[in-house]
Design a protein around this motif. Structure first.
Motif, PDB file in Angstrom:
ATOM      1  N   HIS A 127       0.727  -1.310   0.042  1.00 11.89           N
ATOM      2  CA  HIS A 127      -0.068  -0.047  -0.163  1.00 11.89           C
ATOM      3  C   HIS A 127       0.982   1.273  -0.043  1.00 11.89           C
ATOM      4  O   HIS A 127       1.991   1.033  -0.143  1.00 11.89           O
ATOM      5  N   VAL A 128       0.319   2.411   0.108  1.00 10.23           N
ATOM      6  CA  VAL A 128       0.917   3.802  -0.050  1.00 10.23           C
ATOM      7  C   VAL A 128       1.986   3.781   1.033  1.00 10.23           C
ATOM      8  O   VAL A 128       3.049   4.469   0.720  1.00 10.23           O
ATOM      9  N   GLY A 129       1.951   3.373   2.218  1.00  9.03           N
ATOM     10  CA  GLY A 129       3.001   3.337   3.201  1.00  9.03           C
ATOM     11  C   GLY A 129       4.101   2.642   2.669  1.00  9.03           C
ATOM     12  O   GLY A 129       5.196   2.850   3.396  1.00  9.03           O
ATOM     13  N   HIS A 130       4.102   1.920   1.811  1.00  5.87           N
ATOM     14  CA  HIS A 130       5.447   1.243   1.093  1.00  5.87           C
ATOM     15  C   HIS A 130       5.789   1.983   0.004  1.00  5.87           C
ATOM     16  O   HIS A 130       6.666   1.317  -0.642  1.00  5.87           O
ATOM     17  N   LEU A 131       5.472   2.958  -0.251  1.00  6.33           N
ATOM     18  CA  LEU A 131       5.759   3.771  -1.411  1.00  6.33           C
ATOM     19  C   LEU A 131       7.214   4.413  -1.280  1.00  6.33           C
ATOM     20  O   LEU A 131       8.128   4.493  -1.972  1.00  6.33           O
TER      21      LEU A 131
END
Ligand code: ARG
Length: 588
Positions: A127-131
């Motif tokens: 998810h975006v937290g892993h971007l």
């Protein structure tokens, strides 16, 4: 090639002659118009020798001008200012052009660094937290390698936690695992299945305690490598890692090691024993903990209102103990991180280990670092650094979410980047394919991210990031593509740079600043300075391009110089964009 050091070296004999402290022959870039560099040390020297700074500065300038004909020094109010002649600038520009590293100096001592970034979790959707982690980590890795370090990148997949037990329990209940329990036909575990089952299980564990217990048990069984749980786990891992690799590749993020938390499993027992043998552990509600708080230690909590100077700072006291084993003997996030450091210590002689995660994991890392130091697993001279980054927020200033408040899948962000880039390309009437749209979309997002100080939160504003003008990734790509097309049209052979205009001078000064900022980025572990300076260089090139007719210049020597300088700009931009892991497309 460090222009500041180069001029500083010229100052040294003068300082020596005048009896001044040589270590103060320090040069900085000037922000004044028509001045290139300056030395501000006269003020410090004045205090040291008890003289007037203006007198000191004018003496330094006078001596400097006696020995250097291509650079002019002058004193203005105690500042020694330097103006570089076109002849001098041309000489240095050609030096950079002819250098195989384009003027980037490697460090004399190379460090071995383990860069732990990416950190995707198996079975959970990226998810975006892993971007931010793969973006920042990839660029730091490239920067460190460029400056001479040896970097080992490790994706450190989250593959040993509770999500495994949760997913297996849910898959089992939904009848996907009958085969493994000798009840039916084999059904392949797919990514779509995982995307559905894990969120379901994760929501359920909050209300269904029986289910949670089962997931807890299954997690333990996997960690004990009990069958069929361990085989199922490996199937899940396989399906998941394939998707993770695909996504990271699209982001230009590559790893030497595709290790995970599970890779350290063979060392866990041994490591726990070390803690026990050293008397560092105690039991707490059945779990094994290590007290990592130091005497009298207080942890300040973030203020409720950071702008209010009168709000009293609250403390959390003391630092909580690190839990290294669960009540049922299972492993936790801290357990695998400690065992991983043990393994890294055995396998690599590293100087630094860097971790890139959201800054909200700061406490976890502080606990892990303290644990390994207490246990003597890591030597005092080895650095362990958590590089905590800020969150990517929506325009409302809150962490970026879907419209209905859910977390955004990385896959959807990539799709969004591609479709927005396509809109932009259509607007600009550029012929495109998916590859081009992806390159531009990824550049927009990466530059939008990396141009911020790593620890700061920022607003994810894709429309702004995608503009072909202004401080954006696509603008830099566009500048590079434009230079390529000029060079393609040119019929001359490139030769030397002979600076004759203010526009060219401006370019060279900006090249100096790009070269200078690599070291700043290295020290700061943040790439914002590189983004800024590459942008300034691209702008300087645009001004040059707008004011000067490059291809139609009649004077051959000038034309060749313009083209050679353009090529140098392209090379410097390419080198910088490589560090940012931004591709330069063929056309735009
Ligand atoms: N899997 C973790 C997460 O999703 C990140 C891993 C970071 N690296 C580490 N060694 N703990 O937050």
């Amino acid at each position: 090639m460090d222009i500041k050091k180069k001029i500083g070296k010229l100052l040294e004999p003068i300082f020596a002659k005048l009896g001044y402290d040589k270590s103060l022959s320090i040069i900085t870039f000037s922000t004044m118009p028509n001045i290139d560099l300056q030395c501000n040390s006269a003020f410090l020297l004045a205090k040291q020798v008890g003289k007037n700074p203006v007198d000191i500065a004018s003496k330094i300038a006078e001596e400097f001008n006696k020995n250097n004909k291509e650079i002019t020094a002058s004193n203005i109010g105690g500042f020694v200012n330097f103006v570089l002649s076109n002849k001098y600038l041309s000489k240095v520009a050609n030096e950079i052009k002819n250098d195989k590293n384009l003027g980037v100096e490697k460090h004399t001592k190379s460090r071995t660094i383990i860069m732990d970034y990416g950190g995707a979790n198996v079975a959970k959707e990226l998810h975006v937290g892993h971007l931010r982690s793969p973006i920042i980590g990839e660029s730091l890795k490239r920067l460190y390698i460029m400056l001479g370090d040896k970097v080992i990148s490790d994706s450190h997949l989250g593959d040993w936690g509770m999500q495994m037990g949760l997913t297996i329990a849910q898959l089992e209940e939904d009848g996907y695992l009958d085969y493994y329990f000798n009840k039916g036909k084999k059904i392949d575990i797919t990514l779509d299945m995982l995307n559905e089952e894990y969120p379901k299980a994760s929501a359920r564990k909050k209300t269904d305690s029986k289910f949670k217990q089962k997931a807890d048990d299954y997690t333990l069984y996997v960690q004990q490598k009990r069958e069929p749980y361990y085989t199922i786990y490996n199937e899940i891992r396989k399906a998941s890692v394939k998707a993770i690799e695909r996504n990271y590749k699209m982001l230009n993020s590559y790893y030497d090691l595709w290790y995970g938390e599970s890779t350290a499993q063979p060392y866990i027992e041994k490591v726990i024993q070390i803690f026990k043998d050293k008397g560092l552990t105690r039991e707490s509600n059945g779990a094994l903990v290590v007290d990592v708080a130091r005497e009298g230690e207080h942890i300040p909590l973030p203020k409720k209102n950071p702008d209010d100077p009168n709000e009293e700072v609250q403390y959390k006291n003391p630092m909580p103990p690190a839990i290294i084993q669960k009540y049922n003997g299972g492993d936790l996030y801290a357990t695998t991180d400690i065992a991983t450091l043990y393994m890294r210590q055995k396998n690599f002689k590293f100087d630094d280990c860097f971790y890139l995660t959201d800054k909200r994991q700061a406490l976890h890392f502080e606990q892990v670092f303290r644990c390994v130091r207490l246990a003597g697993i890591i030597n005092d001279n080895q650095r362990l650094v958590h590089i905590g980054f800020g969150t990517m927020n929506g325009k409302d200033g809150k962490p970026f979410k879907t419209r209905d408040g859910g977390t955004i899948k990385l896959e959807d962000i990539i799709k969004l980047l591609i479709s927005k880039a396509k809109e932009k390309l259509e607007e600009n009437k550029v012929e495109y394919d998916d590859k081009l749209a992806l390159a531009i979309g990824v550049a927009a997002m990466k530059f939008g991210d990396l141009s911020n100080i790593v620890s700061k939160d920022y607003v994810f504003d894709l429309d702004k990031f995608l503009s072909f003008e202004g401080k954006t990734g696509p603008y830099l790509q566009y500048t590079a593509v434009r230079i390529k097309s000029i060079l393609k049209k040119a019929k001359d052979n490139l030769h030397d740079i002979n600076i004759s205009t203010q526009e060219e001078k401006n370019i060279i000064m900006n090249i100096f600043k790009v070269l200078d900022c690599y070291e700043i980025c290295y020290q700061d572990k943040s790439l914002n300075a590189l983004c800024n300076n590459l942008y300034n260089l691209a702008s300087a090139f645009s001004t040059f391009y707008n004011n000067i007719k490059i291809l139609s210049e009649q004077d051959e020597k000038k034309r060749i110089s313009y083209l050679t300088l353009s090529k140098l700009v392209l090379d410097i931009l390419s080198q910088g964009l490589y560090v940012l892991a931004i591709d330069i497309p063929e056309r735009m």
